[in-house]
Design a protein around this motif. Structure first.
Motif, PDB file in Angstrom:
ATOM      1  N   LEU A   1       5.225   8.117   6.926  1.00  0.00           N
ATOM      2  CA  LEU A   1       6.373   9.010   7.084  1.00  0.00           C
ATOM      3  C   LEU A   1       6.031  10.255   7.911  1.00  0.00           C
ATOM      4  O   LEU A   1       6.902  11.075   8.190  1.00  0.00           O
ATOM      5  CB  LEU A   1       6.913   9.439   5.714  1.00  0.00           C
ATOM      6  CG  LEU A   1       8.051   8.568   5.168  1.00  0.00           C
ATOM      7  CD1 LEU A   1       7.569   7.154   4.891  1.00  0.00           C
ATOM      8  CD2 LEU A   1       8.667   9.173   3.946  1.00  0.00           C
ATOM      9  N   GLY A   2       4.753  10.398   8.285  1.00  0.00           N
ATOM     10  CA  GLY A   2       4.337  11.550   9.078  1.00  0.00           C
ATOM     11  C   GLY A   2       4.372  12.857   8.306  1.00  0.00           C
ATOM     12  O   GLY A   2       4.669  13.914   8.863  1.00  0.00           O
TER      13      GLY A   2
ATOM     14  N   PRO B   1      12.259  15.796   2.232  1.00  0.00           N
ATOM     15  CA  PRO B   1      13.508  16.568   2.287  1.00  0.00           C
ATOM     16  C   PRO B   1      14.140  16.721   0.914  1.00  0.00           C
ATOM     17  O   PRO B   1      13.923  15.903   0.021  1.00  0.00           O
ATOM     18  CB  PRO B   1      14.396  15.734   3.227  1.00  0.00           C
ATOM     19  CG  PRO B   1      13.812  14.362   3.206  1.00  0.00           C
ATOM     20  CD  PRO B   1      12.348  14.519   2.944  1.00  0.00           C
ATOM     21  N   ASP B   2      14.914  17.782   0.757  1.00  0.00           N
ATOM     22  CA  ASP B   2      15.610  18.036  -0.501  1.00  0.00           C
ATOM     23  C   ASP B   2      16.622  16.920  -0.745  1.00  0.00           C
ATOM     24  O   ASP B   2      17.457  16.626   0.109  1.00  0.00           O
ATOM     25  CB  ASP B   2      16.310  19.388  -0.435  1.00  0.00           C
ATOM     26  CG  ASP B   2      16.964  19.745  -1.751  1.00  0.00           C
ATOM     27  OD1 ASP B   2      16.656  19.095  -2.764  1.00  0.00           O
ATOM     28  OD2 ASP B   2      17.787  20.677  -1.761  1.00  0.00           O
ATOM     29  N   LEU B   3      16.534  16.298  -1.904  1.00  0.00           N
ATOM     30  CA  LEU B   3      17.403  15.163  -2.222  1.00  0.00           C
ATOM     31  C   LEU B   3      18.638  15.580  -3.012  1.00  0.00           C
ATOM     32  O   LEU B   3      19.605  14.832  -3.103  1.00  0.00           O
ATOM     33  CB  LEU B   3      16.592  14.130  -3.025  1.00  0.00           C
ATOM     34  CG  LEU B   3      17.169  12.736  -3.194  1.00  0.00           C
ATOM     35  CD1 LEU B   3      17.372  12.063  -1.846  1.00  0.00           C
ATOM     36  CD2 LEU B   3      16.263  11.889  -4.062  1.00  0.00           C
TER      37      LEU B   3
ATOM     38  N   THR C   1       3.279   7.504  -5.057  1.00  0.00           N
ATOM     39  CA  THR C   1       3.125   7.114  -3.658  1.00  0.00           C
ATOM     40  C   THR C   1       1.671   7.319  -3.240  1.00  0.00           C
ATOM     41  O   THR C   1       0.920   8.037  -3.885  1.00  0.00           O
ATOM     42  CB  THR C   1       4.057   7.943  -2.752  1.00  0.00           C
ATOM     43  OG1 THR C   1       3.821   9.334  -2.987  1.00  0.00           O
ATOM     44  CG2 THR C   1       5.509   7.608  -3.011  1.00  0.00           C
ATOM     45  N   THR C   2       1.292   6.680  -2.132  1.00  0.00           N
ATOM     46  CA  THR C   2      -0.087   6.729  -1.650  1.00  0.00           C
ATOM     47  C   THR C   2      -0.200   7.620  -0.414  1.00  0.00           C
ATOM     48  O   THR C   2       0.808   8.049   0.162  1.00  0.00           O
ATOM     49  CB  THR C   2      -0.554   5.316  -1.253  1.00  0.00           C
ATOM     50  OG1 THR C   2       0.280   4.855  -0.176  1.00  0.00           O
ATOM     51  CG2 THR C   2      -0.456   4.352  -2.430  1.00  0.00           C
TER      52      THR C   2
ATOM     53  N   GLY D   1       0.789  -1.226   0.000  1.00  0.00           N
ATOM     54  CA  GLY D   1       0.000   0.000   0.000  1.00  0.00           C
ATOM     55  C   GLY D   1       0.821   1.276   0.000  1.00  0.00           C
ATOM     56  O   GLY D   1       0.279   2.356   0.254  1.00  0.00           O
ATOM     57  N   LEU D   2       2.114   1.182  -0.298  1.00  0.00           N
ATOM     58  CA  LEU D   2       2.973   2.367  -0.269  1.00  0.00           C
ATOM     59  C   LEU D   2       3.019   3.097  -1.607  1.00  0.00           C
ATOM     60  O   LEU D   2       3.250   4.304  -1.652  1.00  0.00           O
ATOM     61  CB  LEU D   2       4.393   1.974   0.156  1.00  0.00           C
ATOM     62  CG  LEU D   2       4.498   1.464   1.595  1.00  0.00           C
ATOM     63  CD1 LEU D   2       5.856   0.828   1.846  1.00  0.00           C
ATOM     64  CD2 LEU D   2       4.248   2.599   2.583  1.00  0.00           C
ATOM     65  N   ILE D   3       2.814   2.371  -2.696  1.00  0.00           N
ATOM     66  CA  ILE D   3       2.711   2.988  -4.011  1.00  0.00           C
ATOM     67  C   ILE D   3       1.494   2.419  -4.720  1.00  0.00           C
ATOM     68  O   ILE D   3       0.977   1.378  -4.329  1.00  0.00           O
ATOM     69  CB  ILE D   3       3.991   2.792  -4.870  1.00  0.00           C
ATOM     70  CG1 ILE D   3       4.215   1.314  -5.202  1.00  0.00           C
ATOM     71  CG2 ILE D   3       5.202   3.407  -4.192  1.00  0.00           C
ATOM     72  CD1 ILE D   3       5.379   1.084  -6.179  1.00  0.00           C
TER      73      ILE D   3
END
Length: 197
Positions: A169-170, A178-180, A161-162, A143-145
């Motif tokens: 991840l809150g 965050p900036d990758l 993503t779902t 259920g993550l994607i």
């Protein structure tokens, strides 16, 4: 099950290819969509009629043995599926409060989807440098994607993503990721111009 055992069952003489069953199983284990008898025959270098008989035999044998998986012929070809009677246990294992952590491969794949969505399996594999089909299926089942349509140019299935991903991840939204950029190699942006995956 051995090739010799199956070959002697009820599929006729396949003595010229005692490894045909093994080869078909190996190919079917790595495909992510049904494969036609013609394509399988081409891939294992065997006549289509022999491949058809071998597939039917394997399917019967898995059913007779009560295996947790099934080899099915569908409109577009053949593929392994989980048996319907095993659906509850599979769902429980993959989703219901499972404490097993994601593997490094799953985390990397999830990160690529999160930062590049909507994205195809092929593009994820290109970014990671390895085939990600199995990991993508696991992330979908957890259920993550999820699927989110097709690429208008290539027709490839796209993933995103779902809301469950955000919950885990809150995060309130993807803009909170965050900036990758500081962690990416200099040439990664070139993947956007390499064509369809």
């Amino acid at each position: 099950m051995t090739a010799e055992h199956t070959a002697g069952a009820d599929v006729g003489d396949l003595s010229g290819r005692p490894d045909l069953y093994r080869d078909l199983e190996a190919v079917l284990m790595v495909v992510d969509q049904p494969v036609s008898e013609y394509d399988l025959a081409k891939g294992v270098d065997a006549p289509v009629d022999e491949v058809t008989r071998a597939l039917e035999s394997l399917s019967r044998e898995y059913t007779e043995q009560g295996r947790g998986f099934d080899l099915r012929a569908v409109a577009d070809g053949w593929r392994f599926y989980t048996r319907p009677e095993c659906a509850d246990v599979v769902e429980h294992f993959l989703k219901e409060g499972q404490e097993v952590r994601l593997t490094q491969a799953a985390l990397e794949t999830l990160a690529v989807v999160a930062y590049r969505q909507p994205v195809s399996r092929g593009r994820v594999s290109a970014v990671r440098g390895v085939n990600c089909d199995g990991v993508m299926r696991t992330l979908v089942l957890r259920g993550l994607i999820e699927e989110t349509g097709h690429d208008p140019e290539s027709g490839a299935l796209l993933y995103r993503t779902t809301t469950y991903f955000l919950e885990r991840l809150g995060l309130r939204g993807l803009d909170e990721l965050p900036d990758l950029a500081p962690f990416l190699p200099d040439d990664i942006e070139g993947l956007d111009d390499t064509g369809d995956y």
